[in-house]
Write a protein that holds these residues in place. Structure first.
Motif, PDB file in Angstrom:
ATOM      1  N   UNK A 181      -4.596 -12.639  11.256  1.00  0.00           N
ATOM      2  CA  UNK A 181      -3.713 -11.480  11.424  1.00  0.00           C
ATOM      3  C   UNK A 181      -4.492 -10.189  11.180  1.00  0.00           C
ATOM      4  N   UNK A 182      -5.391 -10.233  10.240  1.00  0.00           N
ATOM      5  CA  UNK A 182      -6.218  -9.063   9.964  1.00  0.00           C
ATOM      6  C   UNK A 182      -7.092  -8.726  11.169  1.00  0.00           C
ATOM      7  N   UNK A 183      -7.406  -9.715  11.989  1.00  0.00           N
ATOM      8  CA  UNK A 183      -8.205  -9.511  13.213  1.00  0.00           C
ATOM      9  C   UNK A 183      -7.350  -9.146  14.414  1.00  0.00           C
TER      10      UNK A 183
ATOM     11  N   UNK B 165      -1.818  -8.227   1.364  1.00  0.00           N
ATOM     12  CA  UNK B 165      -2.850  -9.262   1.485  1.00  0.00           C
ATOM     13  C   UNK B 165      -3.748  -8.986   2.687  1.00  0.00           C
ATOM     14  N   UNK B 166      -3.151  -8.532   3.793  1.00  0.00           N
ATOM     15  CA  UNK B 166      -3.947  -8.196   4.978  1.00  0.00           C
ATOM     16  C   UNK B 166      -4.875  -7.017   4.701  1.00  0.00           C
ATOM     17  N   UNK B 167      -4.366  -6.001   4.009  1.00  0.00           N
ATOM     18  CA  UNK B 167      -5.207  -4.862   3.653  1.00  0.00           C
ATOM     19  C   UNK B 167      -6.341  -5.302   2.737  1.00  0.00           C
TER      20      UNK B 167
ATOM     21  N   UNK C  75      -9.559  -2.868   2.289  1.00  0.00           N
ATOM     22  CA  UNK C  75      -8.927  -1.600   1.922  1.00  0.00           C
ATOM     23  C   UNK C  75      -8.076  -1.816   0.668  1.00  0.00           C
ATOM     24  N   UNK C  76      -8.730  -1.840  -0.472  1.00  0.00           N
ATOM     25  CA  UNK C  76      -8.051  -2.137  -1.730  1.00  0.00           C
ATOM     26  C   UNK C  76      -7.035  -1.058  -2.102  1.00  0.00           C
TER      27      UNK C  76
ATOM     28  N   UNK D 186       0.594  -7.106  -6.149  1.00  0.00           N
ATOM     29  CA  UNK D 186       0.259  -8.522  -6.256  1.00  0.00           C
ATOM     30  C   UNK D 186      -0.525  -9.040  -5.042  1.00  0.00           C
ATOM     31  N   UNK D 187      -0.809  -8.212  -4.035  1.00  0.00           N
ATOM     32  CA  UNK D 187      -1.521  -8.654  -2.835  1.00  0.00           C
ATOM     33  C   UNK D 187      -2.947  -9.115  -3.098  1.00  0.00           C
ATOM     34  N   UNK D 188      -3.795  -8.290  -3.720  1.00  0.00           N
ATOM     35  CA  UNK D 188      -5.166  -8.748  -3.994  1.00  0.00           C
ATOM     36  C   UNK D 188      -5.234  -9.998  -4.879  1.00  0.00           C
TER      37      UNK D 188
END
Length: 131
Positions: free
Chosen positions: A24-26, A54-56, A61-62, A71-73
């Protein structure tokens, strides 16, 4: 089916989720439904914007990831750890003792408190929701 193969399958599921996020990130679309709570009430659920965070994180891109959901990272790191430990290395996760259950309870409580804080910011202090 042996216990080890069940644990290995869980690891592959973790790797699969992480792979889907990376795809998805791609730019590959994920066919996921939207949040039913937000659709019905307009109130985001505790995990709204977690996938985008999570995608970021996977994009590196933190700052955006943390802005979308705190909670994503940790989710990306946890899925990677599960997938590596179980799916690739074939090692079982340690049994959940009382300290493990306390940790899960603490994570759940943290997610709940974070949700209340975000709702307060969005609806009481008029901070705009992420797009």
């Amino acid at each position: 089916m042996s216990r080890a193969s069940g644990h290995r399958r869980t690891g592959w599921i973790s790797l699969g989720v992480l792979t889907a996020l990376a795809l998805r990130a791609r730019g590959v679309p994920l066919l996921l439904p939207g949040c039913p709570l937000r659709t019905l009430t307009g109130i985001p659920c505790p995990t709204c914007f977690l996938t985008r965070s999570a995608l970021a994180t996977l994009h590196g891109d933190l700052g955006e990831a943390l802005e979308l959901h705190l909670f994503g990272p940790p989710l990306v790191l946890g899925l990677g750890w599960f997938g590596l430990r179980q799916g690739v290395l074939g090692r079982e996760l340690p049994k959940l003792q009382s300290s493990g259950w306390r940790m899960l309870l603490a994570i759940g409580a943290g997610l709940g408190l974070y949700w209340v804080l975000r709702l307060t910011l969005w609806f009481v202090l008029d901070v705009p929701l992420p797009a």
